[in-house]
Every structure is written in structure tokens, then in C-alpha cells.
Write a protein that holds these residues in place. Structure first.
Motif, mmCIF file in Angstrom:
data_model
loop_
_atom_site.group_PDB
_atom_site.id
_atom_site.type_symbol
_atom_site.label_atom_id
_atom_site.label_comp_id
_atom_site.label_asym_id
_atom_site.label_seq_id
_atom_site.Cartn_x
_atom_site.Cartn_y
_atom_site.Cartn_z
ATOM 1 N N UNK A 220 -12.305 122.736 147.055
ATOM 2 C CA UNK A 220 -11.040 122.479 147.752
ATOM 3 C C UNK A 220 -9.862 122.995 146.947
ATOM 4 N N UNK A 221 -9.902 122.790 145.624
ATOM 5 C CA UNK A 221 -8.817 123.264 144.754
ATOM 6 C C UNK A 221 -8.756 124.791 144.761
ATOM 7 N N UNK A 222 -9.925 125.416 144.700
ATOM 8 C CA UNK A 222 -9.958 126.881 144.654
ATOM 9 C C UNK A 222 -9.469 127.493 145.962
ATOM 10 N N UNK A 223 -9.869 126.936 147.089
ATOM 11 C CA UNK A 223 -9.461 127.476 148.380
ATOM 12 C C UNK A 223 -7.952 127.358 148.584
ATOM 13 N N UNK A 224 -7.333 126.391 147.944
ATOM 14 C CA UNK A 224 -5.885 126.239 148.046
ATOM 15 C C UNK A 224 -5.175 127.381 147.324
ATOM 16 N N UNK A 225 -5.666 127.746 146.150
ATOM 17 C CA UNK A 225 -5.119 128.859 145.365
ATOM 18 C C UNK A 225 -6.278 129.667 144.791
ATOM 19 N N UNK A 226 -6.843 130.579 145.594
ATOM 20 C CA UNK A 226 -8.041 131.306 145.159
ATOM 21 C C UNK A 226 -7.755 132.247 143.987
ATOM 22 N N UNK A 227 -8.730 132.327 143.097
ATOM 23 C CA UNK A 227 -8.592 133.218 141.941
ATOM 24 C C UNK A 227 -9.967 133.567 141.400
ATOM 25 N N UNK A 228 -10.184 134.862 141.154
ATOM 26 C CA UNK A 228 -11.323 135.325 140.370
ATOM 27 C C UNK A 228 -10.769 135.860 139.047
ATOM 28 N N UNK A 229 -11.383 135.499 137.944
ATOM 29 C CA UNK A 229 -11.048 136.059 136.636
ATOM 30 C C UNK A 229 -12.083 137.126 136.327
ATOM 31 N N UNK A 230 -11.648 138.320 135.971
ATOM 32 C CA UNK A 230 -12.577 139.433 135.762
ATOM 33 C C UNK A 230 -12.389 140.046 134.380
ATOM 34 N N UNK A 231 -13.452 140.645 133.866
ATOM 35 C CA UNK A 231 -13.356 141.379 132.600
ATOM 36 C C UNK A 231 -14.613 142.220 132.402
ATOM 37 N N UNK A 232 -14.435 143.331 131.667
ATOM 38 C CA UNK A 232 -15.567 144.151 131.234
ATOM 39 C C UNK A 232 -16.186 143.586 129.954
ATOM 40 N N UNK A 233 -15.515 142.606 129.337
ATOM 41 C CA UNK A 233 -15.971 142.051 128.055
ATOM 42 C C UNK A 233 -16.669 140.716 128.273
ATOM 43 N N UNK A 234 -17.988 140.665 128.151
ATOM 44 C CA UNK A 234 -18.699 139.415 128.423
ATOM 45 C C UNK A 234 -18.304 138.267 127.506
ATOM 46 N N UNK A 235 -17.992 138.555 126.236
ATOM 47 C CA UNK A 235 -17.618 137.460 125.338
ATOM 48 C C UNK A 235 -16.300 136.820 125.750
ATOM 49 N N UNK A 236 -15.405 137.602 126.335
ATOM 50 C CA UNK A 236 -14.143 137.042 126.829
ATOM 51 C C UNK A 236 -14.389 136.115 128.012
ATOM 52 N N UNK A 237 -15.303 136.496 128.893
ATOM 53 C CA UNK A 237 -15.624 135.649 130.048
ATOM 54 C C UNK A 237 -16.296 134.354 129.601
ATOM 55 N N UNK A 238 -17.162 134.455 128.620
ATOM 56 C CA UNK A 238 -17.832 133.255 128.104
ATOM 57 C C UNK A 238 -16.811 132.351 127.418
ATOM 58 N N UNK A 239 -15.914 132.938 126.646
ATOM 59 C CA UNK A 239 -14.852 132.165 125.987
ATOM 60 C C UNK A 239 -13.969 131.483 127.035
ATOM 61 N N UNK A 240 -13.589 132.227 128.066
ATOM 62 C CA UNK A 240 -12.734 131.674 129.119
ATOM 63 C C UNK A 240 -13.436 130.569 129.894
ATOM 64 N N UNK A 241 -14.771 130.612 129.933
ATOM 65 C CA UNK A 241 -15.520 129.576 130.642
ATOM 66 C C UNK A 241 -15.331 128.204 130.013
ATOM 67 N N UNK A 242 -14.989 128.188 128.739
ATOM 68 C CA UNK A 242 -14.727 126.920 128.066
ATOM 69 C C UNK A 242 -13.298 126.438 128.287
ATOM 70 N N UNK A 243 -12.469 127.281 128.925
ATOM 71 C CA UNK A 243 -11.073 126.946 129.154
ATOM 72 C C UNK A 243 -10.763 126.629 130.608
ATOM 73 N N UNK A 244 -11.543 127.198 131.538
ATOM 74 C CA UNK A 244 -11.275 127.021 132.960
ATOM 75 C C UNK A 244 -12.571 127.108 133.757
ATOM 76 N N UNK A 245 -12.596 126.370 134.870
ATOM 77 C CA UNK A 245 -13.770 126.437 135.744
ATOM 78 C C UNK A 245 -13.600 127.449 136.872
ATOM 79 N N UNK A 246 -12.517 128.229 136.848
ATOM 80 C CA UNK A 246 -12.333 129.265 137.854
ATOM 81 C C UNK A 246 -13.507 130.241 137.844
#
Length: 391
Positions: free
Chosen positions: A220-246
């Protein structure tokens, strides 16, 4: 369209007509205060129309007019690349250098600022974003990347910040998602420093949180303000996973380009073993379309790989890039018709989203190709019926 969108549109029209080749800034109210009522929701029944750097087939990429045009043309998401200036301001710009998509070469006061950095293992020379302050970057105007596209807006629109980009999406008359990339994080973290040892990824996610972006995919929260976070760097995505559930998308470069942070090959990061690993951090992948269906030297498609099927088997969405209307980019199979290309990728290959430079074309195709409502005629059919009634 709400009053703020009308005002901003009028301002942008004035800039187009009277810009005289110089960028002039439009100040976007932050955070957005309009459009908090009921809006038309994000469609989730067909592949996502992802406006690649805005409607950049028509206007200079990653500018406010390009994003507003994409929204007007029906984009589900507006996509951007986030870099950081020397003083740590997050901006929307694709290249680590300013040479190819701004008028910096016309600014003689910066002529001595050209330098070299090693980026993704390549020694690159140019005017680097990380070597300029935000105040300096505000003096530049964006330009069209390709010479065969419309050049009349070169230098007339400024580079915008991550926050301005967010404001454009939030002020849209319907729910429009954002799709920001953590761009070249290794390069940025090496050259830009923030207080308290914070990383580029920390500042990136803090900005999203500031404007209310949160929630897992289709929540419900995501559908209100949809967002995908993208990157070519897998370690950045893994790091960001600890900061946000987007939800996050792992971008996959050409088969010849290793990952910028882990130096892994295309074969390694597209293996079933890796998909089984990365799916715990991302909801999908974003590969270059020519690596899904190779193209022969005669510009005809070869047999498709099983990349999409294997990704889907691991519950990963597939959002390929980049779809462009011009003949230079259309393979001969599609007979110089972008609708044929969309037909192939959506209905034959079964992708879940498409990065396109021409948002309007993809939207029009999807409108034409969508099944008609059984209880009502389309506006086109209504017009045809009226024409026949008049004869």
C-alpha cells in the motif's frame, strides 16, 4: 492537471521560447504540497512504461521538461541517474563527465578544469561532475546527446537536483513512479565525502525517505509513491537493502563489461546460482536488450537466450533497456516500426517493463494493443460509429 503543474508548464514554455540559448533555473517547491488528494493510481496490469531519462528522444535528457513531457505522454515511471557534485549535492545526470550532454565547452571559465579519472578501470578525460560544485553546475545548460535528434533546446534547460526530480513526480496529476539509479557508486564514493563517514548510498536513501518513499513492491505504501532503486553495482544494492525496503533492480551491462564493484563477468551474474543469491535483495534485473536476443552482423535478430525465462523462474522481473524509435536503433526484423519492436518484446518475449526514449510511442502502442472493455467502446470506435451513422 493541478494549478502548480499548469504554472510550471507555463514557465517552461516561456523558457523554450525566450531562453536565447541560456539555461535559466526553475525553482521547484520542496516538498510537494499539492496533489495530496485522490489521484489516478499506477497501472499494474501491463508492462511498465519507463521513461528513460525522461522523454529524451524529444528533449535534452534528465531535464525538467523531459520528465514533464514523459508524464504528459503516459509514463508509468520517470527514470534518472543520480550523481554527486564536489560539494555533495545529488543531481540528475547520466555521464560522469559533463562533456557530451551539457554546454560546458562553451564556458571558457572552465576550460582549465578538464582532468582525468579512472572510472570502471578506464582512464577517462573530461569535465567531471565530481570536480564541480553545485553552484558551478547551475551555470550550465543541458544539450541533446544525439546529433540526429532535435537540437533547438540545447543549453536552454538546467541540470536539476534529485529533489527537484522527485518534486516533478509528486506534483504529477496522477501517480507517477520514480526510478533513480545509484550511478557509478565506486567513483562517487572515492571522490566525494560526506560528514560522519556517510556513503553515497546513505545520502541517496535519506533523500528518498525525506519525501516519503518506502514500502515493498506492490504494498500500500509503495503504490502510493512507487519507486524502483536501480544500480549496476550489486554491493550498492545489497548495502541499500539494509537502509530501505523499496524494491531494487540489478542492472546488467554488456557481456564484455564486468561489474564495477565486484569485477564479476556477465556469465557469472546471469547464472542460476547468482540469480538465486541476488533475488534476496532485488525484485528484478535490467539487462541490455541485445544481450537477451543477440543481433547478427546483418542487423537481424538471432535466436533468443533463455535469460528472461530463467529470471522469471527465480521470481525476478525483467526490465530491458533501451527502446528507441530511430532507424539507427531498430533491427531489420521490425521493418523500421517501433510498434513491431514493442509487440515482439511484450507479447513474444514477455518482459515486465521497458526503458524507452519515446514514452509516447510505447504508451500509444499499449493503448492500441490493450483489449477493449467488453462493456464500453473505445473513443476511437465511438468516433468510427458516429462517422458511419452520418453516412
Amino acid at each position: 492537471m493541478d494549478s502548480r503543474c499548469v504554472v510550471i508548464s507555463l514557465i517552461l514554455c516561456v523558457l523554450i521560447v525566450f531562453g536565447c540559448g541560456e539555461a535559466r533555473r526553475v525553482d521547484y517547491p520542496l516538498p510537494s504540497k499539492n496533489g495530496k488528494g485522490n489521484k489516478q493510481q499506477l497501472q499494474i496490469t501491463r508492462p511498465f512504461n519507463i521513461a528513460h531519462r525522461g522523454a529524451n528522444g524529444e528533449l535534452p535528457e534528465e531535464t525538467a521538461p523531459a520528465y514533464m513531457r514523459a508524464i504528459d505522454e503516459g509514463a508509468d515511471f520517470i527514470e534518472t541517474d543520480i550523481l554527486a557534485t564536489k560539494d555533495g549535492i545529488l543531481i540528475c545526470h547520466h555521464d560522469v563527465i559533463l562533456d557530451d550532454t551539457t554546454n560546458i565547452k562553451q564556458h571558457k571559465e572552465f576550460a582549465h578544469r578538464k582532468t582525468s579519472h579512472v572510472v570502471q578501470g578506464v582512464n577517462t578525460t573530461g569535465f567531471f561532475v565530481v570536480d564541480f560544485t553545485w553552484a558551478e553546475i547551475q551555470t550550465l545548460g543541458a544539450t541533446q546527446r544525439y546529433l540526429f535528434r532535435d537540437q533547438q533546446y540545447n543549453g536552454k534547460f538546467p541540470i536539476i537536483t534529485f529533489e527537484e526530480y522527485i518534486a516533478i513526480a509528486l506534483d504529477a496529476p496522477r501517480v507517477v513512479g520514480i526510478y533513480p539509479e545509484i550511478k557509478n557508486p565506486v567513483h562517487i564514493n572515492e571522490n566525494v565525502k560526506w560528514p560522519n563517514g556517510k556513503r553515497f548510498e546513505d545520502i541517496f536513501v535519506e533523500t528518498l525517505k525525506k519525501y516519503g518513499y518506502k514500502g515493498t513492491y506492490l504494498s500500500k505504501e509503495w503504490l502510493k509513491q512507487p519507486c524502483f532503486v536501480q544500480s549496476f553495482a550489486p554491493t550498492s544494492l545489497i548495502y541499500a537493502s539494509n537502509l530501505t525496503d523499496l524494491p531494487k533492480i540489478f542492472l546488467i551491462d554488456d557481456i564484455t563489461v564486468p561489474t564495477q564493484d565486484t569485477n564479476q563477468t556477465f556469465e557469472e551474474i546471469t547464472s542460476d546460482e547468482y540469480f538465486d543469491y541476488i533475488r534476496h535483495y532485488v525484485v528484478g534485473i535490467g539487462p541490455w536488450k541485445d544481450n537477451i536476443v543477440p543481433v547478427g552482423t546483418n542487423n537481424f535478430l538471432e535466436l533468443p537466450t533463455d535469460l528472461i525465462a530463467r529470471a522469471h523462474a527465480h521470481d525476478l522481473q525483467v526490465h530491458p533497456y533501451t527502446y528507441r524509435n530511430e532507424n539507427q536503433f531498430l533491427h531489420f526484423d521490425f521493418k523500421q516500426d517501433p510498434y513491431n519492436e514493442y509487440e515482439y518484446w511484450i507479447n513474444t518475449m514477455g518482459v515486465d517493463g521497458l526503458f524507452t526514449d519515446f514514452t509516447g510511442s510505447l504508451h500509444q502502442y499499449q493503448q492500441w494493443a490493450s483489449p477493449l472493455n467488453a462493456n464500453s467502446k473505445s473513443s476511437l470506435m465511438q468516433k468510427l460509429a458516429k462517422m458511419l451513422e452520418g453516412n
